[in-house]
Design an enzyme around this catalytic site. Structure first.
Site, PDB file in Angstrom:
ATOM      1  N   SER A   1      -5.745  -5.959  -0.807  1.00  0.00           N
ATOM      2  CA  SER A   1      -5.574  -4.574  -0.357  1.00  0.00           C
ATOM      3  C   SER A   1      -7.069  -3.962  -0.684  1.00  0.00           C
ATOM      4  O   SER A   1      -8.142  -4.421  -0.008  1.00  0.00           O
ATOM      5  CB  SER A   1      -4.994  -3.441  -0.995  1.00  0.00           C
ATOM      6  OG  SER A   1      -4.576  -2.430  -0.716  1.00  0.00           O
TER       7      SER A   1
ATOM      8  N   ASP B   1       3.992  -4.188   6.900  1.00  0.00           N
ATOM      9  CA  ASP B   1       2.562  -3.343   6.019  1.00  0.00           C
ATOM     10  C   ASP B   1       1.736  -2.153   7.096  1.00  0.00           C
ATOM     11  O   ASP B   1       1.928  -2.922   7.970  1.00  0.00           O
ATOM     12  CB  ASP B   1       2.364  -4.535   5.231  1.00  0.00           C
ATOM     13  CG  ASP B   1       0.975  -3.837   4.862  1.00  0.00           C
ATOM     14  OD1 ASP B   1       0.457  -2.621   4.767  1.00  0.00           O
ATOM     15  OD2 ASP B   1      -0.351  -4.812   4.123  1.00  0.00           O
TER      16      ASP B   1
ATOM     17  N   HIS C   1       3.676  -4.941   1.874  1.00  0.00           N
ATOM     18  CA  HIS C   1       2.537  -4.675   1.281  1.00  0.00           C
ATOM     19  C   HIS C   1       2.322  -4.470  -0.177  1.00  0.00           C
ATOM     20  O   HIS C   1       3.632  -4.369  -0.634  1.00  0.00           O
ATOM     21  CB  HIS C   1       1.967  -3.448   1.632  1.00  0.00           C
ATOM     22  CG  HIS C   1       0.481  -3.260   1.250  1.00  0.00           C
ATOM     23  ND1 HIS C   1      -0.760  -3.875   1.613  1.00  0.00           N
ATOM     24  CD2 HIS C   1      -0.269  -2.832  -0.353  1.00  0.00           C
ATOM     25  CE1 HIS C   1      -1.683  -3.431   1.369  1.00  0.00           C
ATOM     26  NE2 HIS C   1      -1.782  -3.479   0.021  1.00  0.00           N
TER      27      HIS C   1
END
Length: 307
Positions: free
Chosen positions: A158, A248, A278
């Site tokens: 991320s 995501d 995610h």
């Protein structure tokens, strides 16, 4: 006449992993406030509390916290028995540059050290809003420069994947960066992509990402140090493994970055997990599909290290 049942997450998101759907439905019905409504302290406490959904990693010969020296940020060092001396993997945790810490993906760092047979250094970079952009980038660069003389893999998930991609672009001509492992990384700021429009009501959305970018505080979100997909030249970058989760909002920009790297002549392996969301690396104890995907990510990382 019977009223129709309200649409479930699986109705709205065909192909979503059922175990993730059940977890997300629990979150939805819990009444928990959205991330954007929390203070940084509250958000960090919530993220720390969620660590129990991640399966514990293996015991290693040495795991030690280093406070950092000479301006380098604090790190956690993971050393397996008989670690190869020539290679180190530098890991940047996720959390939108705002939350997360050395415990955020401690189990995955242990797995990386075990599978790659090398030292892993997890970086405790400074967080926004107390330390806005470019503090995290500066810390990331210092951590990687601290590995000079060894071959380096930069890696993260991320926002940590963002930092890994940025560092690879900025340092690959100065240091021996063997590869980059980018797990559902933030690589752009375009909220009009299809995956932002269709992957709503799950882990991330426009509101959450707008909050995180605003908290991070860059004056220009198109700066490649914020949105590495916007870099003018991607030639000469180290080989990359890019991981994209199908459910995501970042999915489309992750695929676009993999394609842009490939078009620039960079060797890329794109791992796509259509049913996952995610942050799936943190759910390996409760979502079997996340555990299986994690094994695939580890195998790709090990192959990169062996080249």
């Amino acid at each position: 006449m019977t009223e129709p049942s309200p649409a479930t997450l699986l109705d709205r998101h065909p192909g979503l992993d059922p175990d993730f759907a059940a977890l997300l439905e629990q979150v939805r019905t819990s009444g928990a406030a959205p991330l954007s409504a929390l203070t940084p302290a509250e958000a960090r406490a919530r993220v720390r509390a969620g660590g129990g959904a991640c399966a514990p990693g293996p015991a290693l010969a040495t795991v030690v916290d280093d406070p950092g020296r000479g301006g380098e940020p604090p790190i956690r060092r993971y050393l397996p028995a008989h670690a190869r001396p020539d290679l180190v993997l530098v890991w940047f945790h996720g959390g939108g540059w705002t939350v997360g810490d050395l415990d955020y993906l401690d189990p995955f760092c242990r797995l990386l050290a075990e599978r790659l047979h090398c030292e892993v250094r997890s970086v405790d970079y400074r967080l926004a809003p107390e330390h806005p952009f470019p503090a995290a980038v500066e810390d990331a660069e210092r951590a990687v420069r601290g590995c000079a003389g060894r071959s380096v893999i930069v890696a993260g998930d991320s926002a940590g994947g963002n930092l890994a991609a940025v560092v690879a672009q900025r340092l690959c001509r100065d240091l021996e960066i063997r590869g980059q492992l980018l797990v559902y990384p933030v690589v752009d700021h375009d909220f009009t992509r299809e995956s932002y429009r269709t992957r709503v009501g799950l882990v991330l959305g426009v509101d959450e990402m707008e909050f995180l970018f605003r908290t991070y505080g860059p004056a220009d979100r198109s700066d490649p140090a914020v949105s590495p997909l916007r870099a003018a030249d991607l030639t000469g970058l180290p080989p990359a493994v890019v991981v994209a989760a199908g459910h995501d909002p970042l999915h489309d920009e992750d695929v676009a970055y993999a394609e842009a790297l490939s078009s620039a002549g960079v060797r890329v392996q794109l791992l796509r997990f259509p049913s996952l969301v995610h942050g799936f690396l943190r759910y390996t104890a409760v979502v079997p599909a996340a555990a299986r995907a994690t094994e695939e990510v580890l195998a790709a990382a090990a192959l990169m290290a062996a080249r």
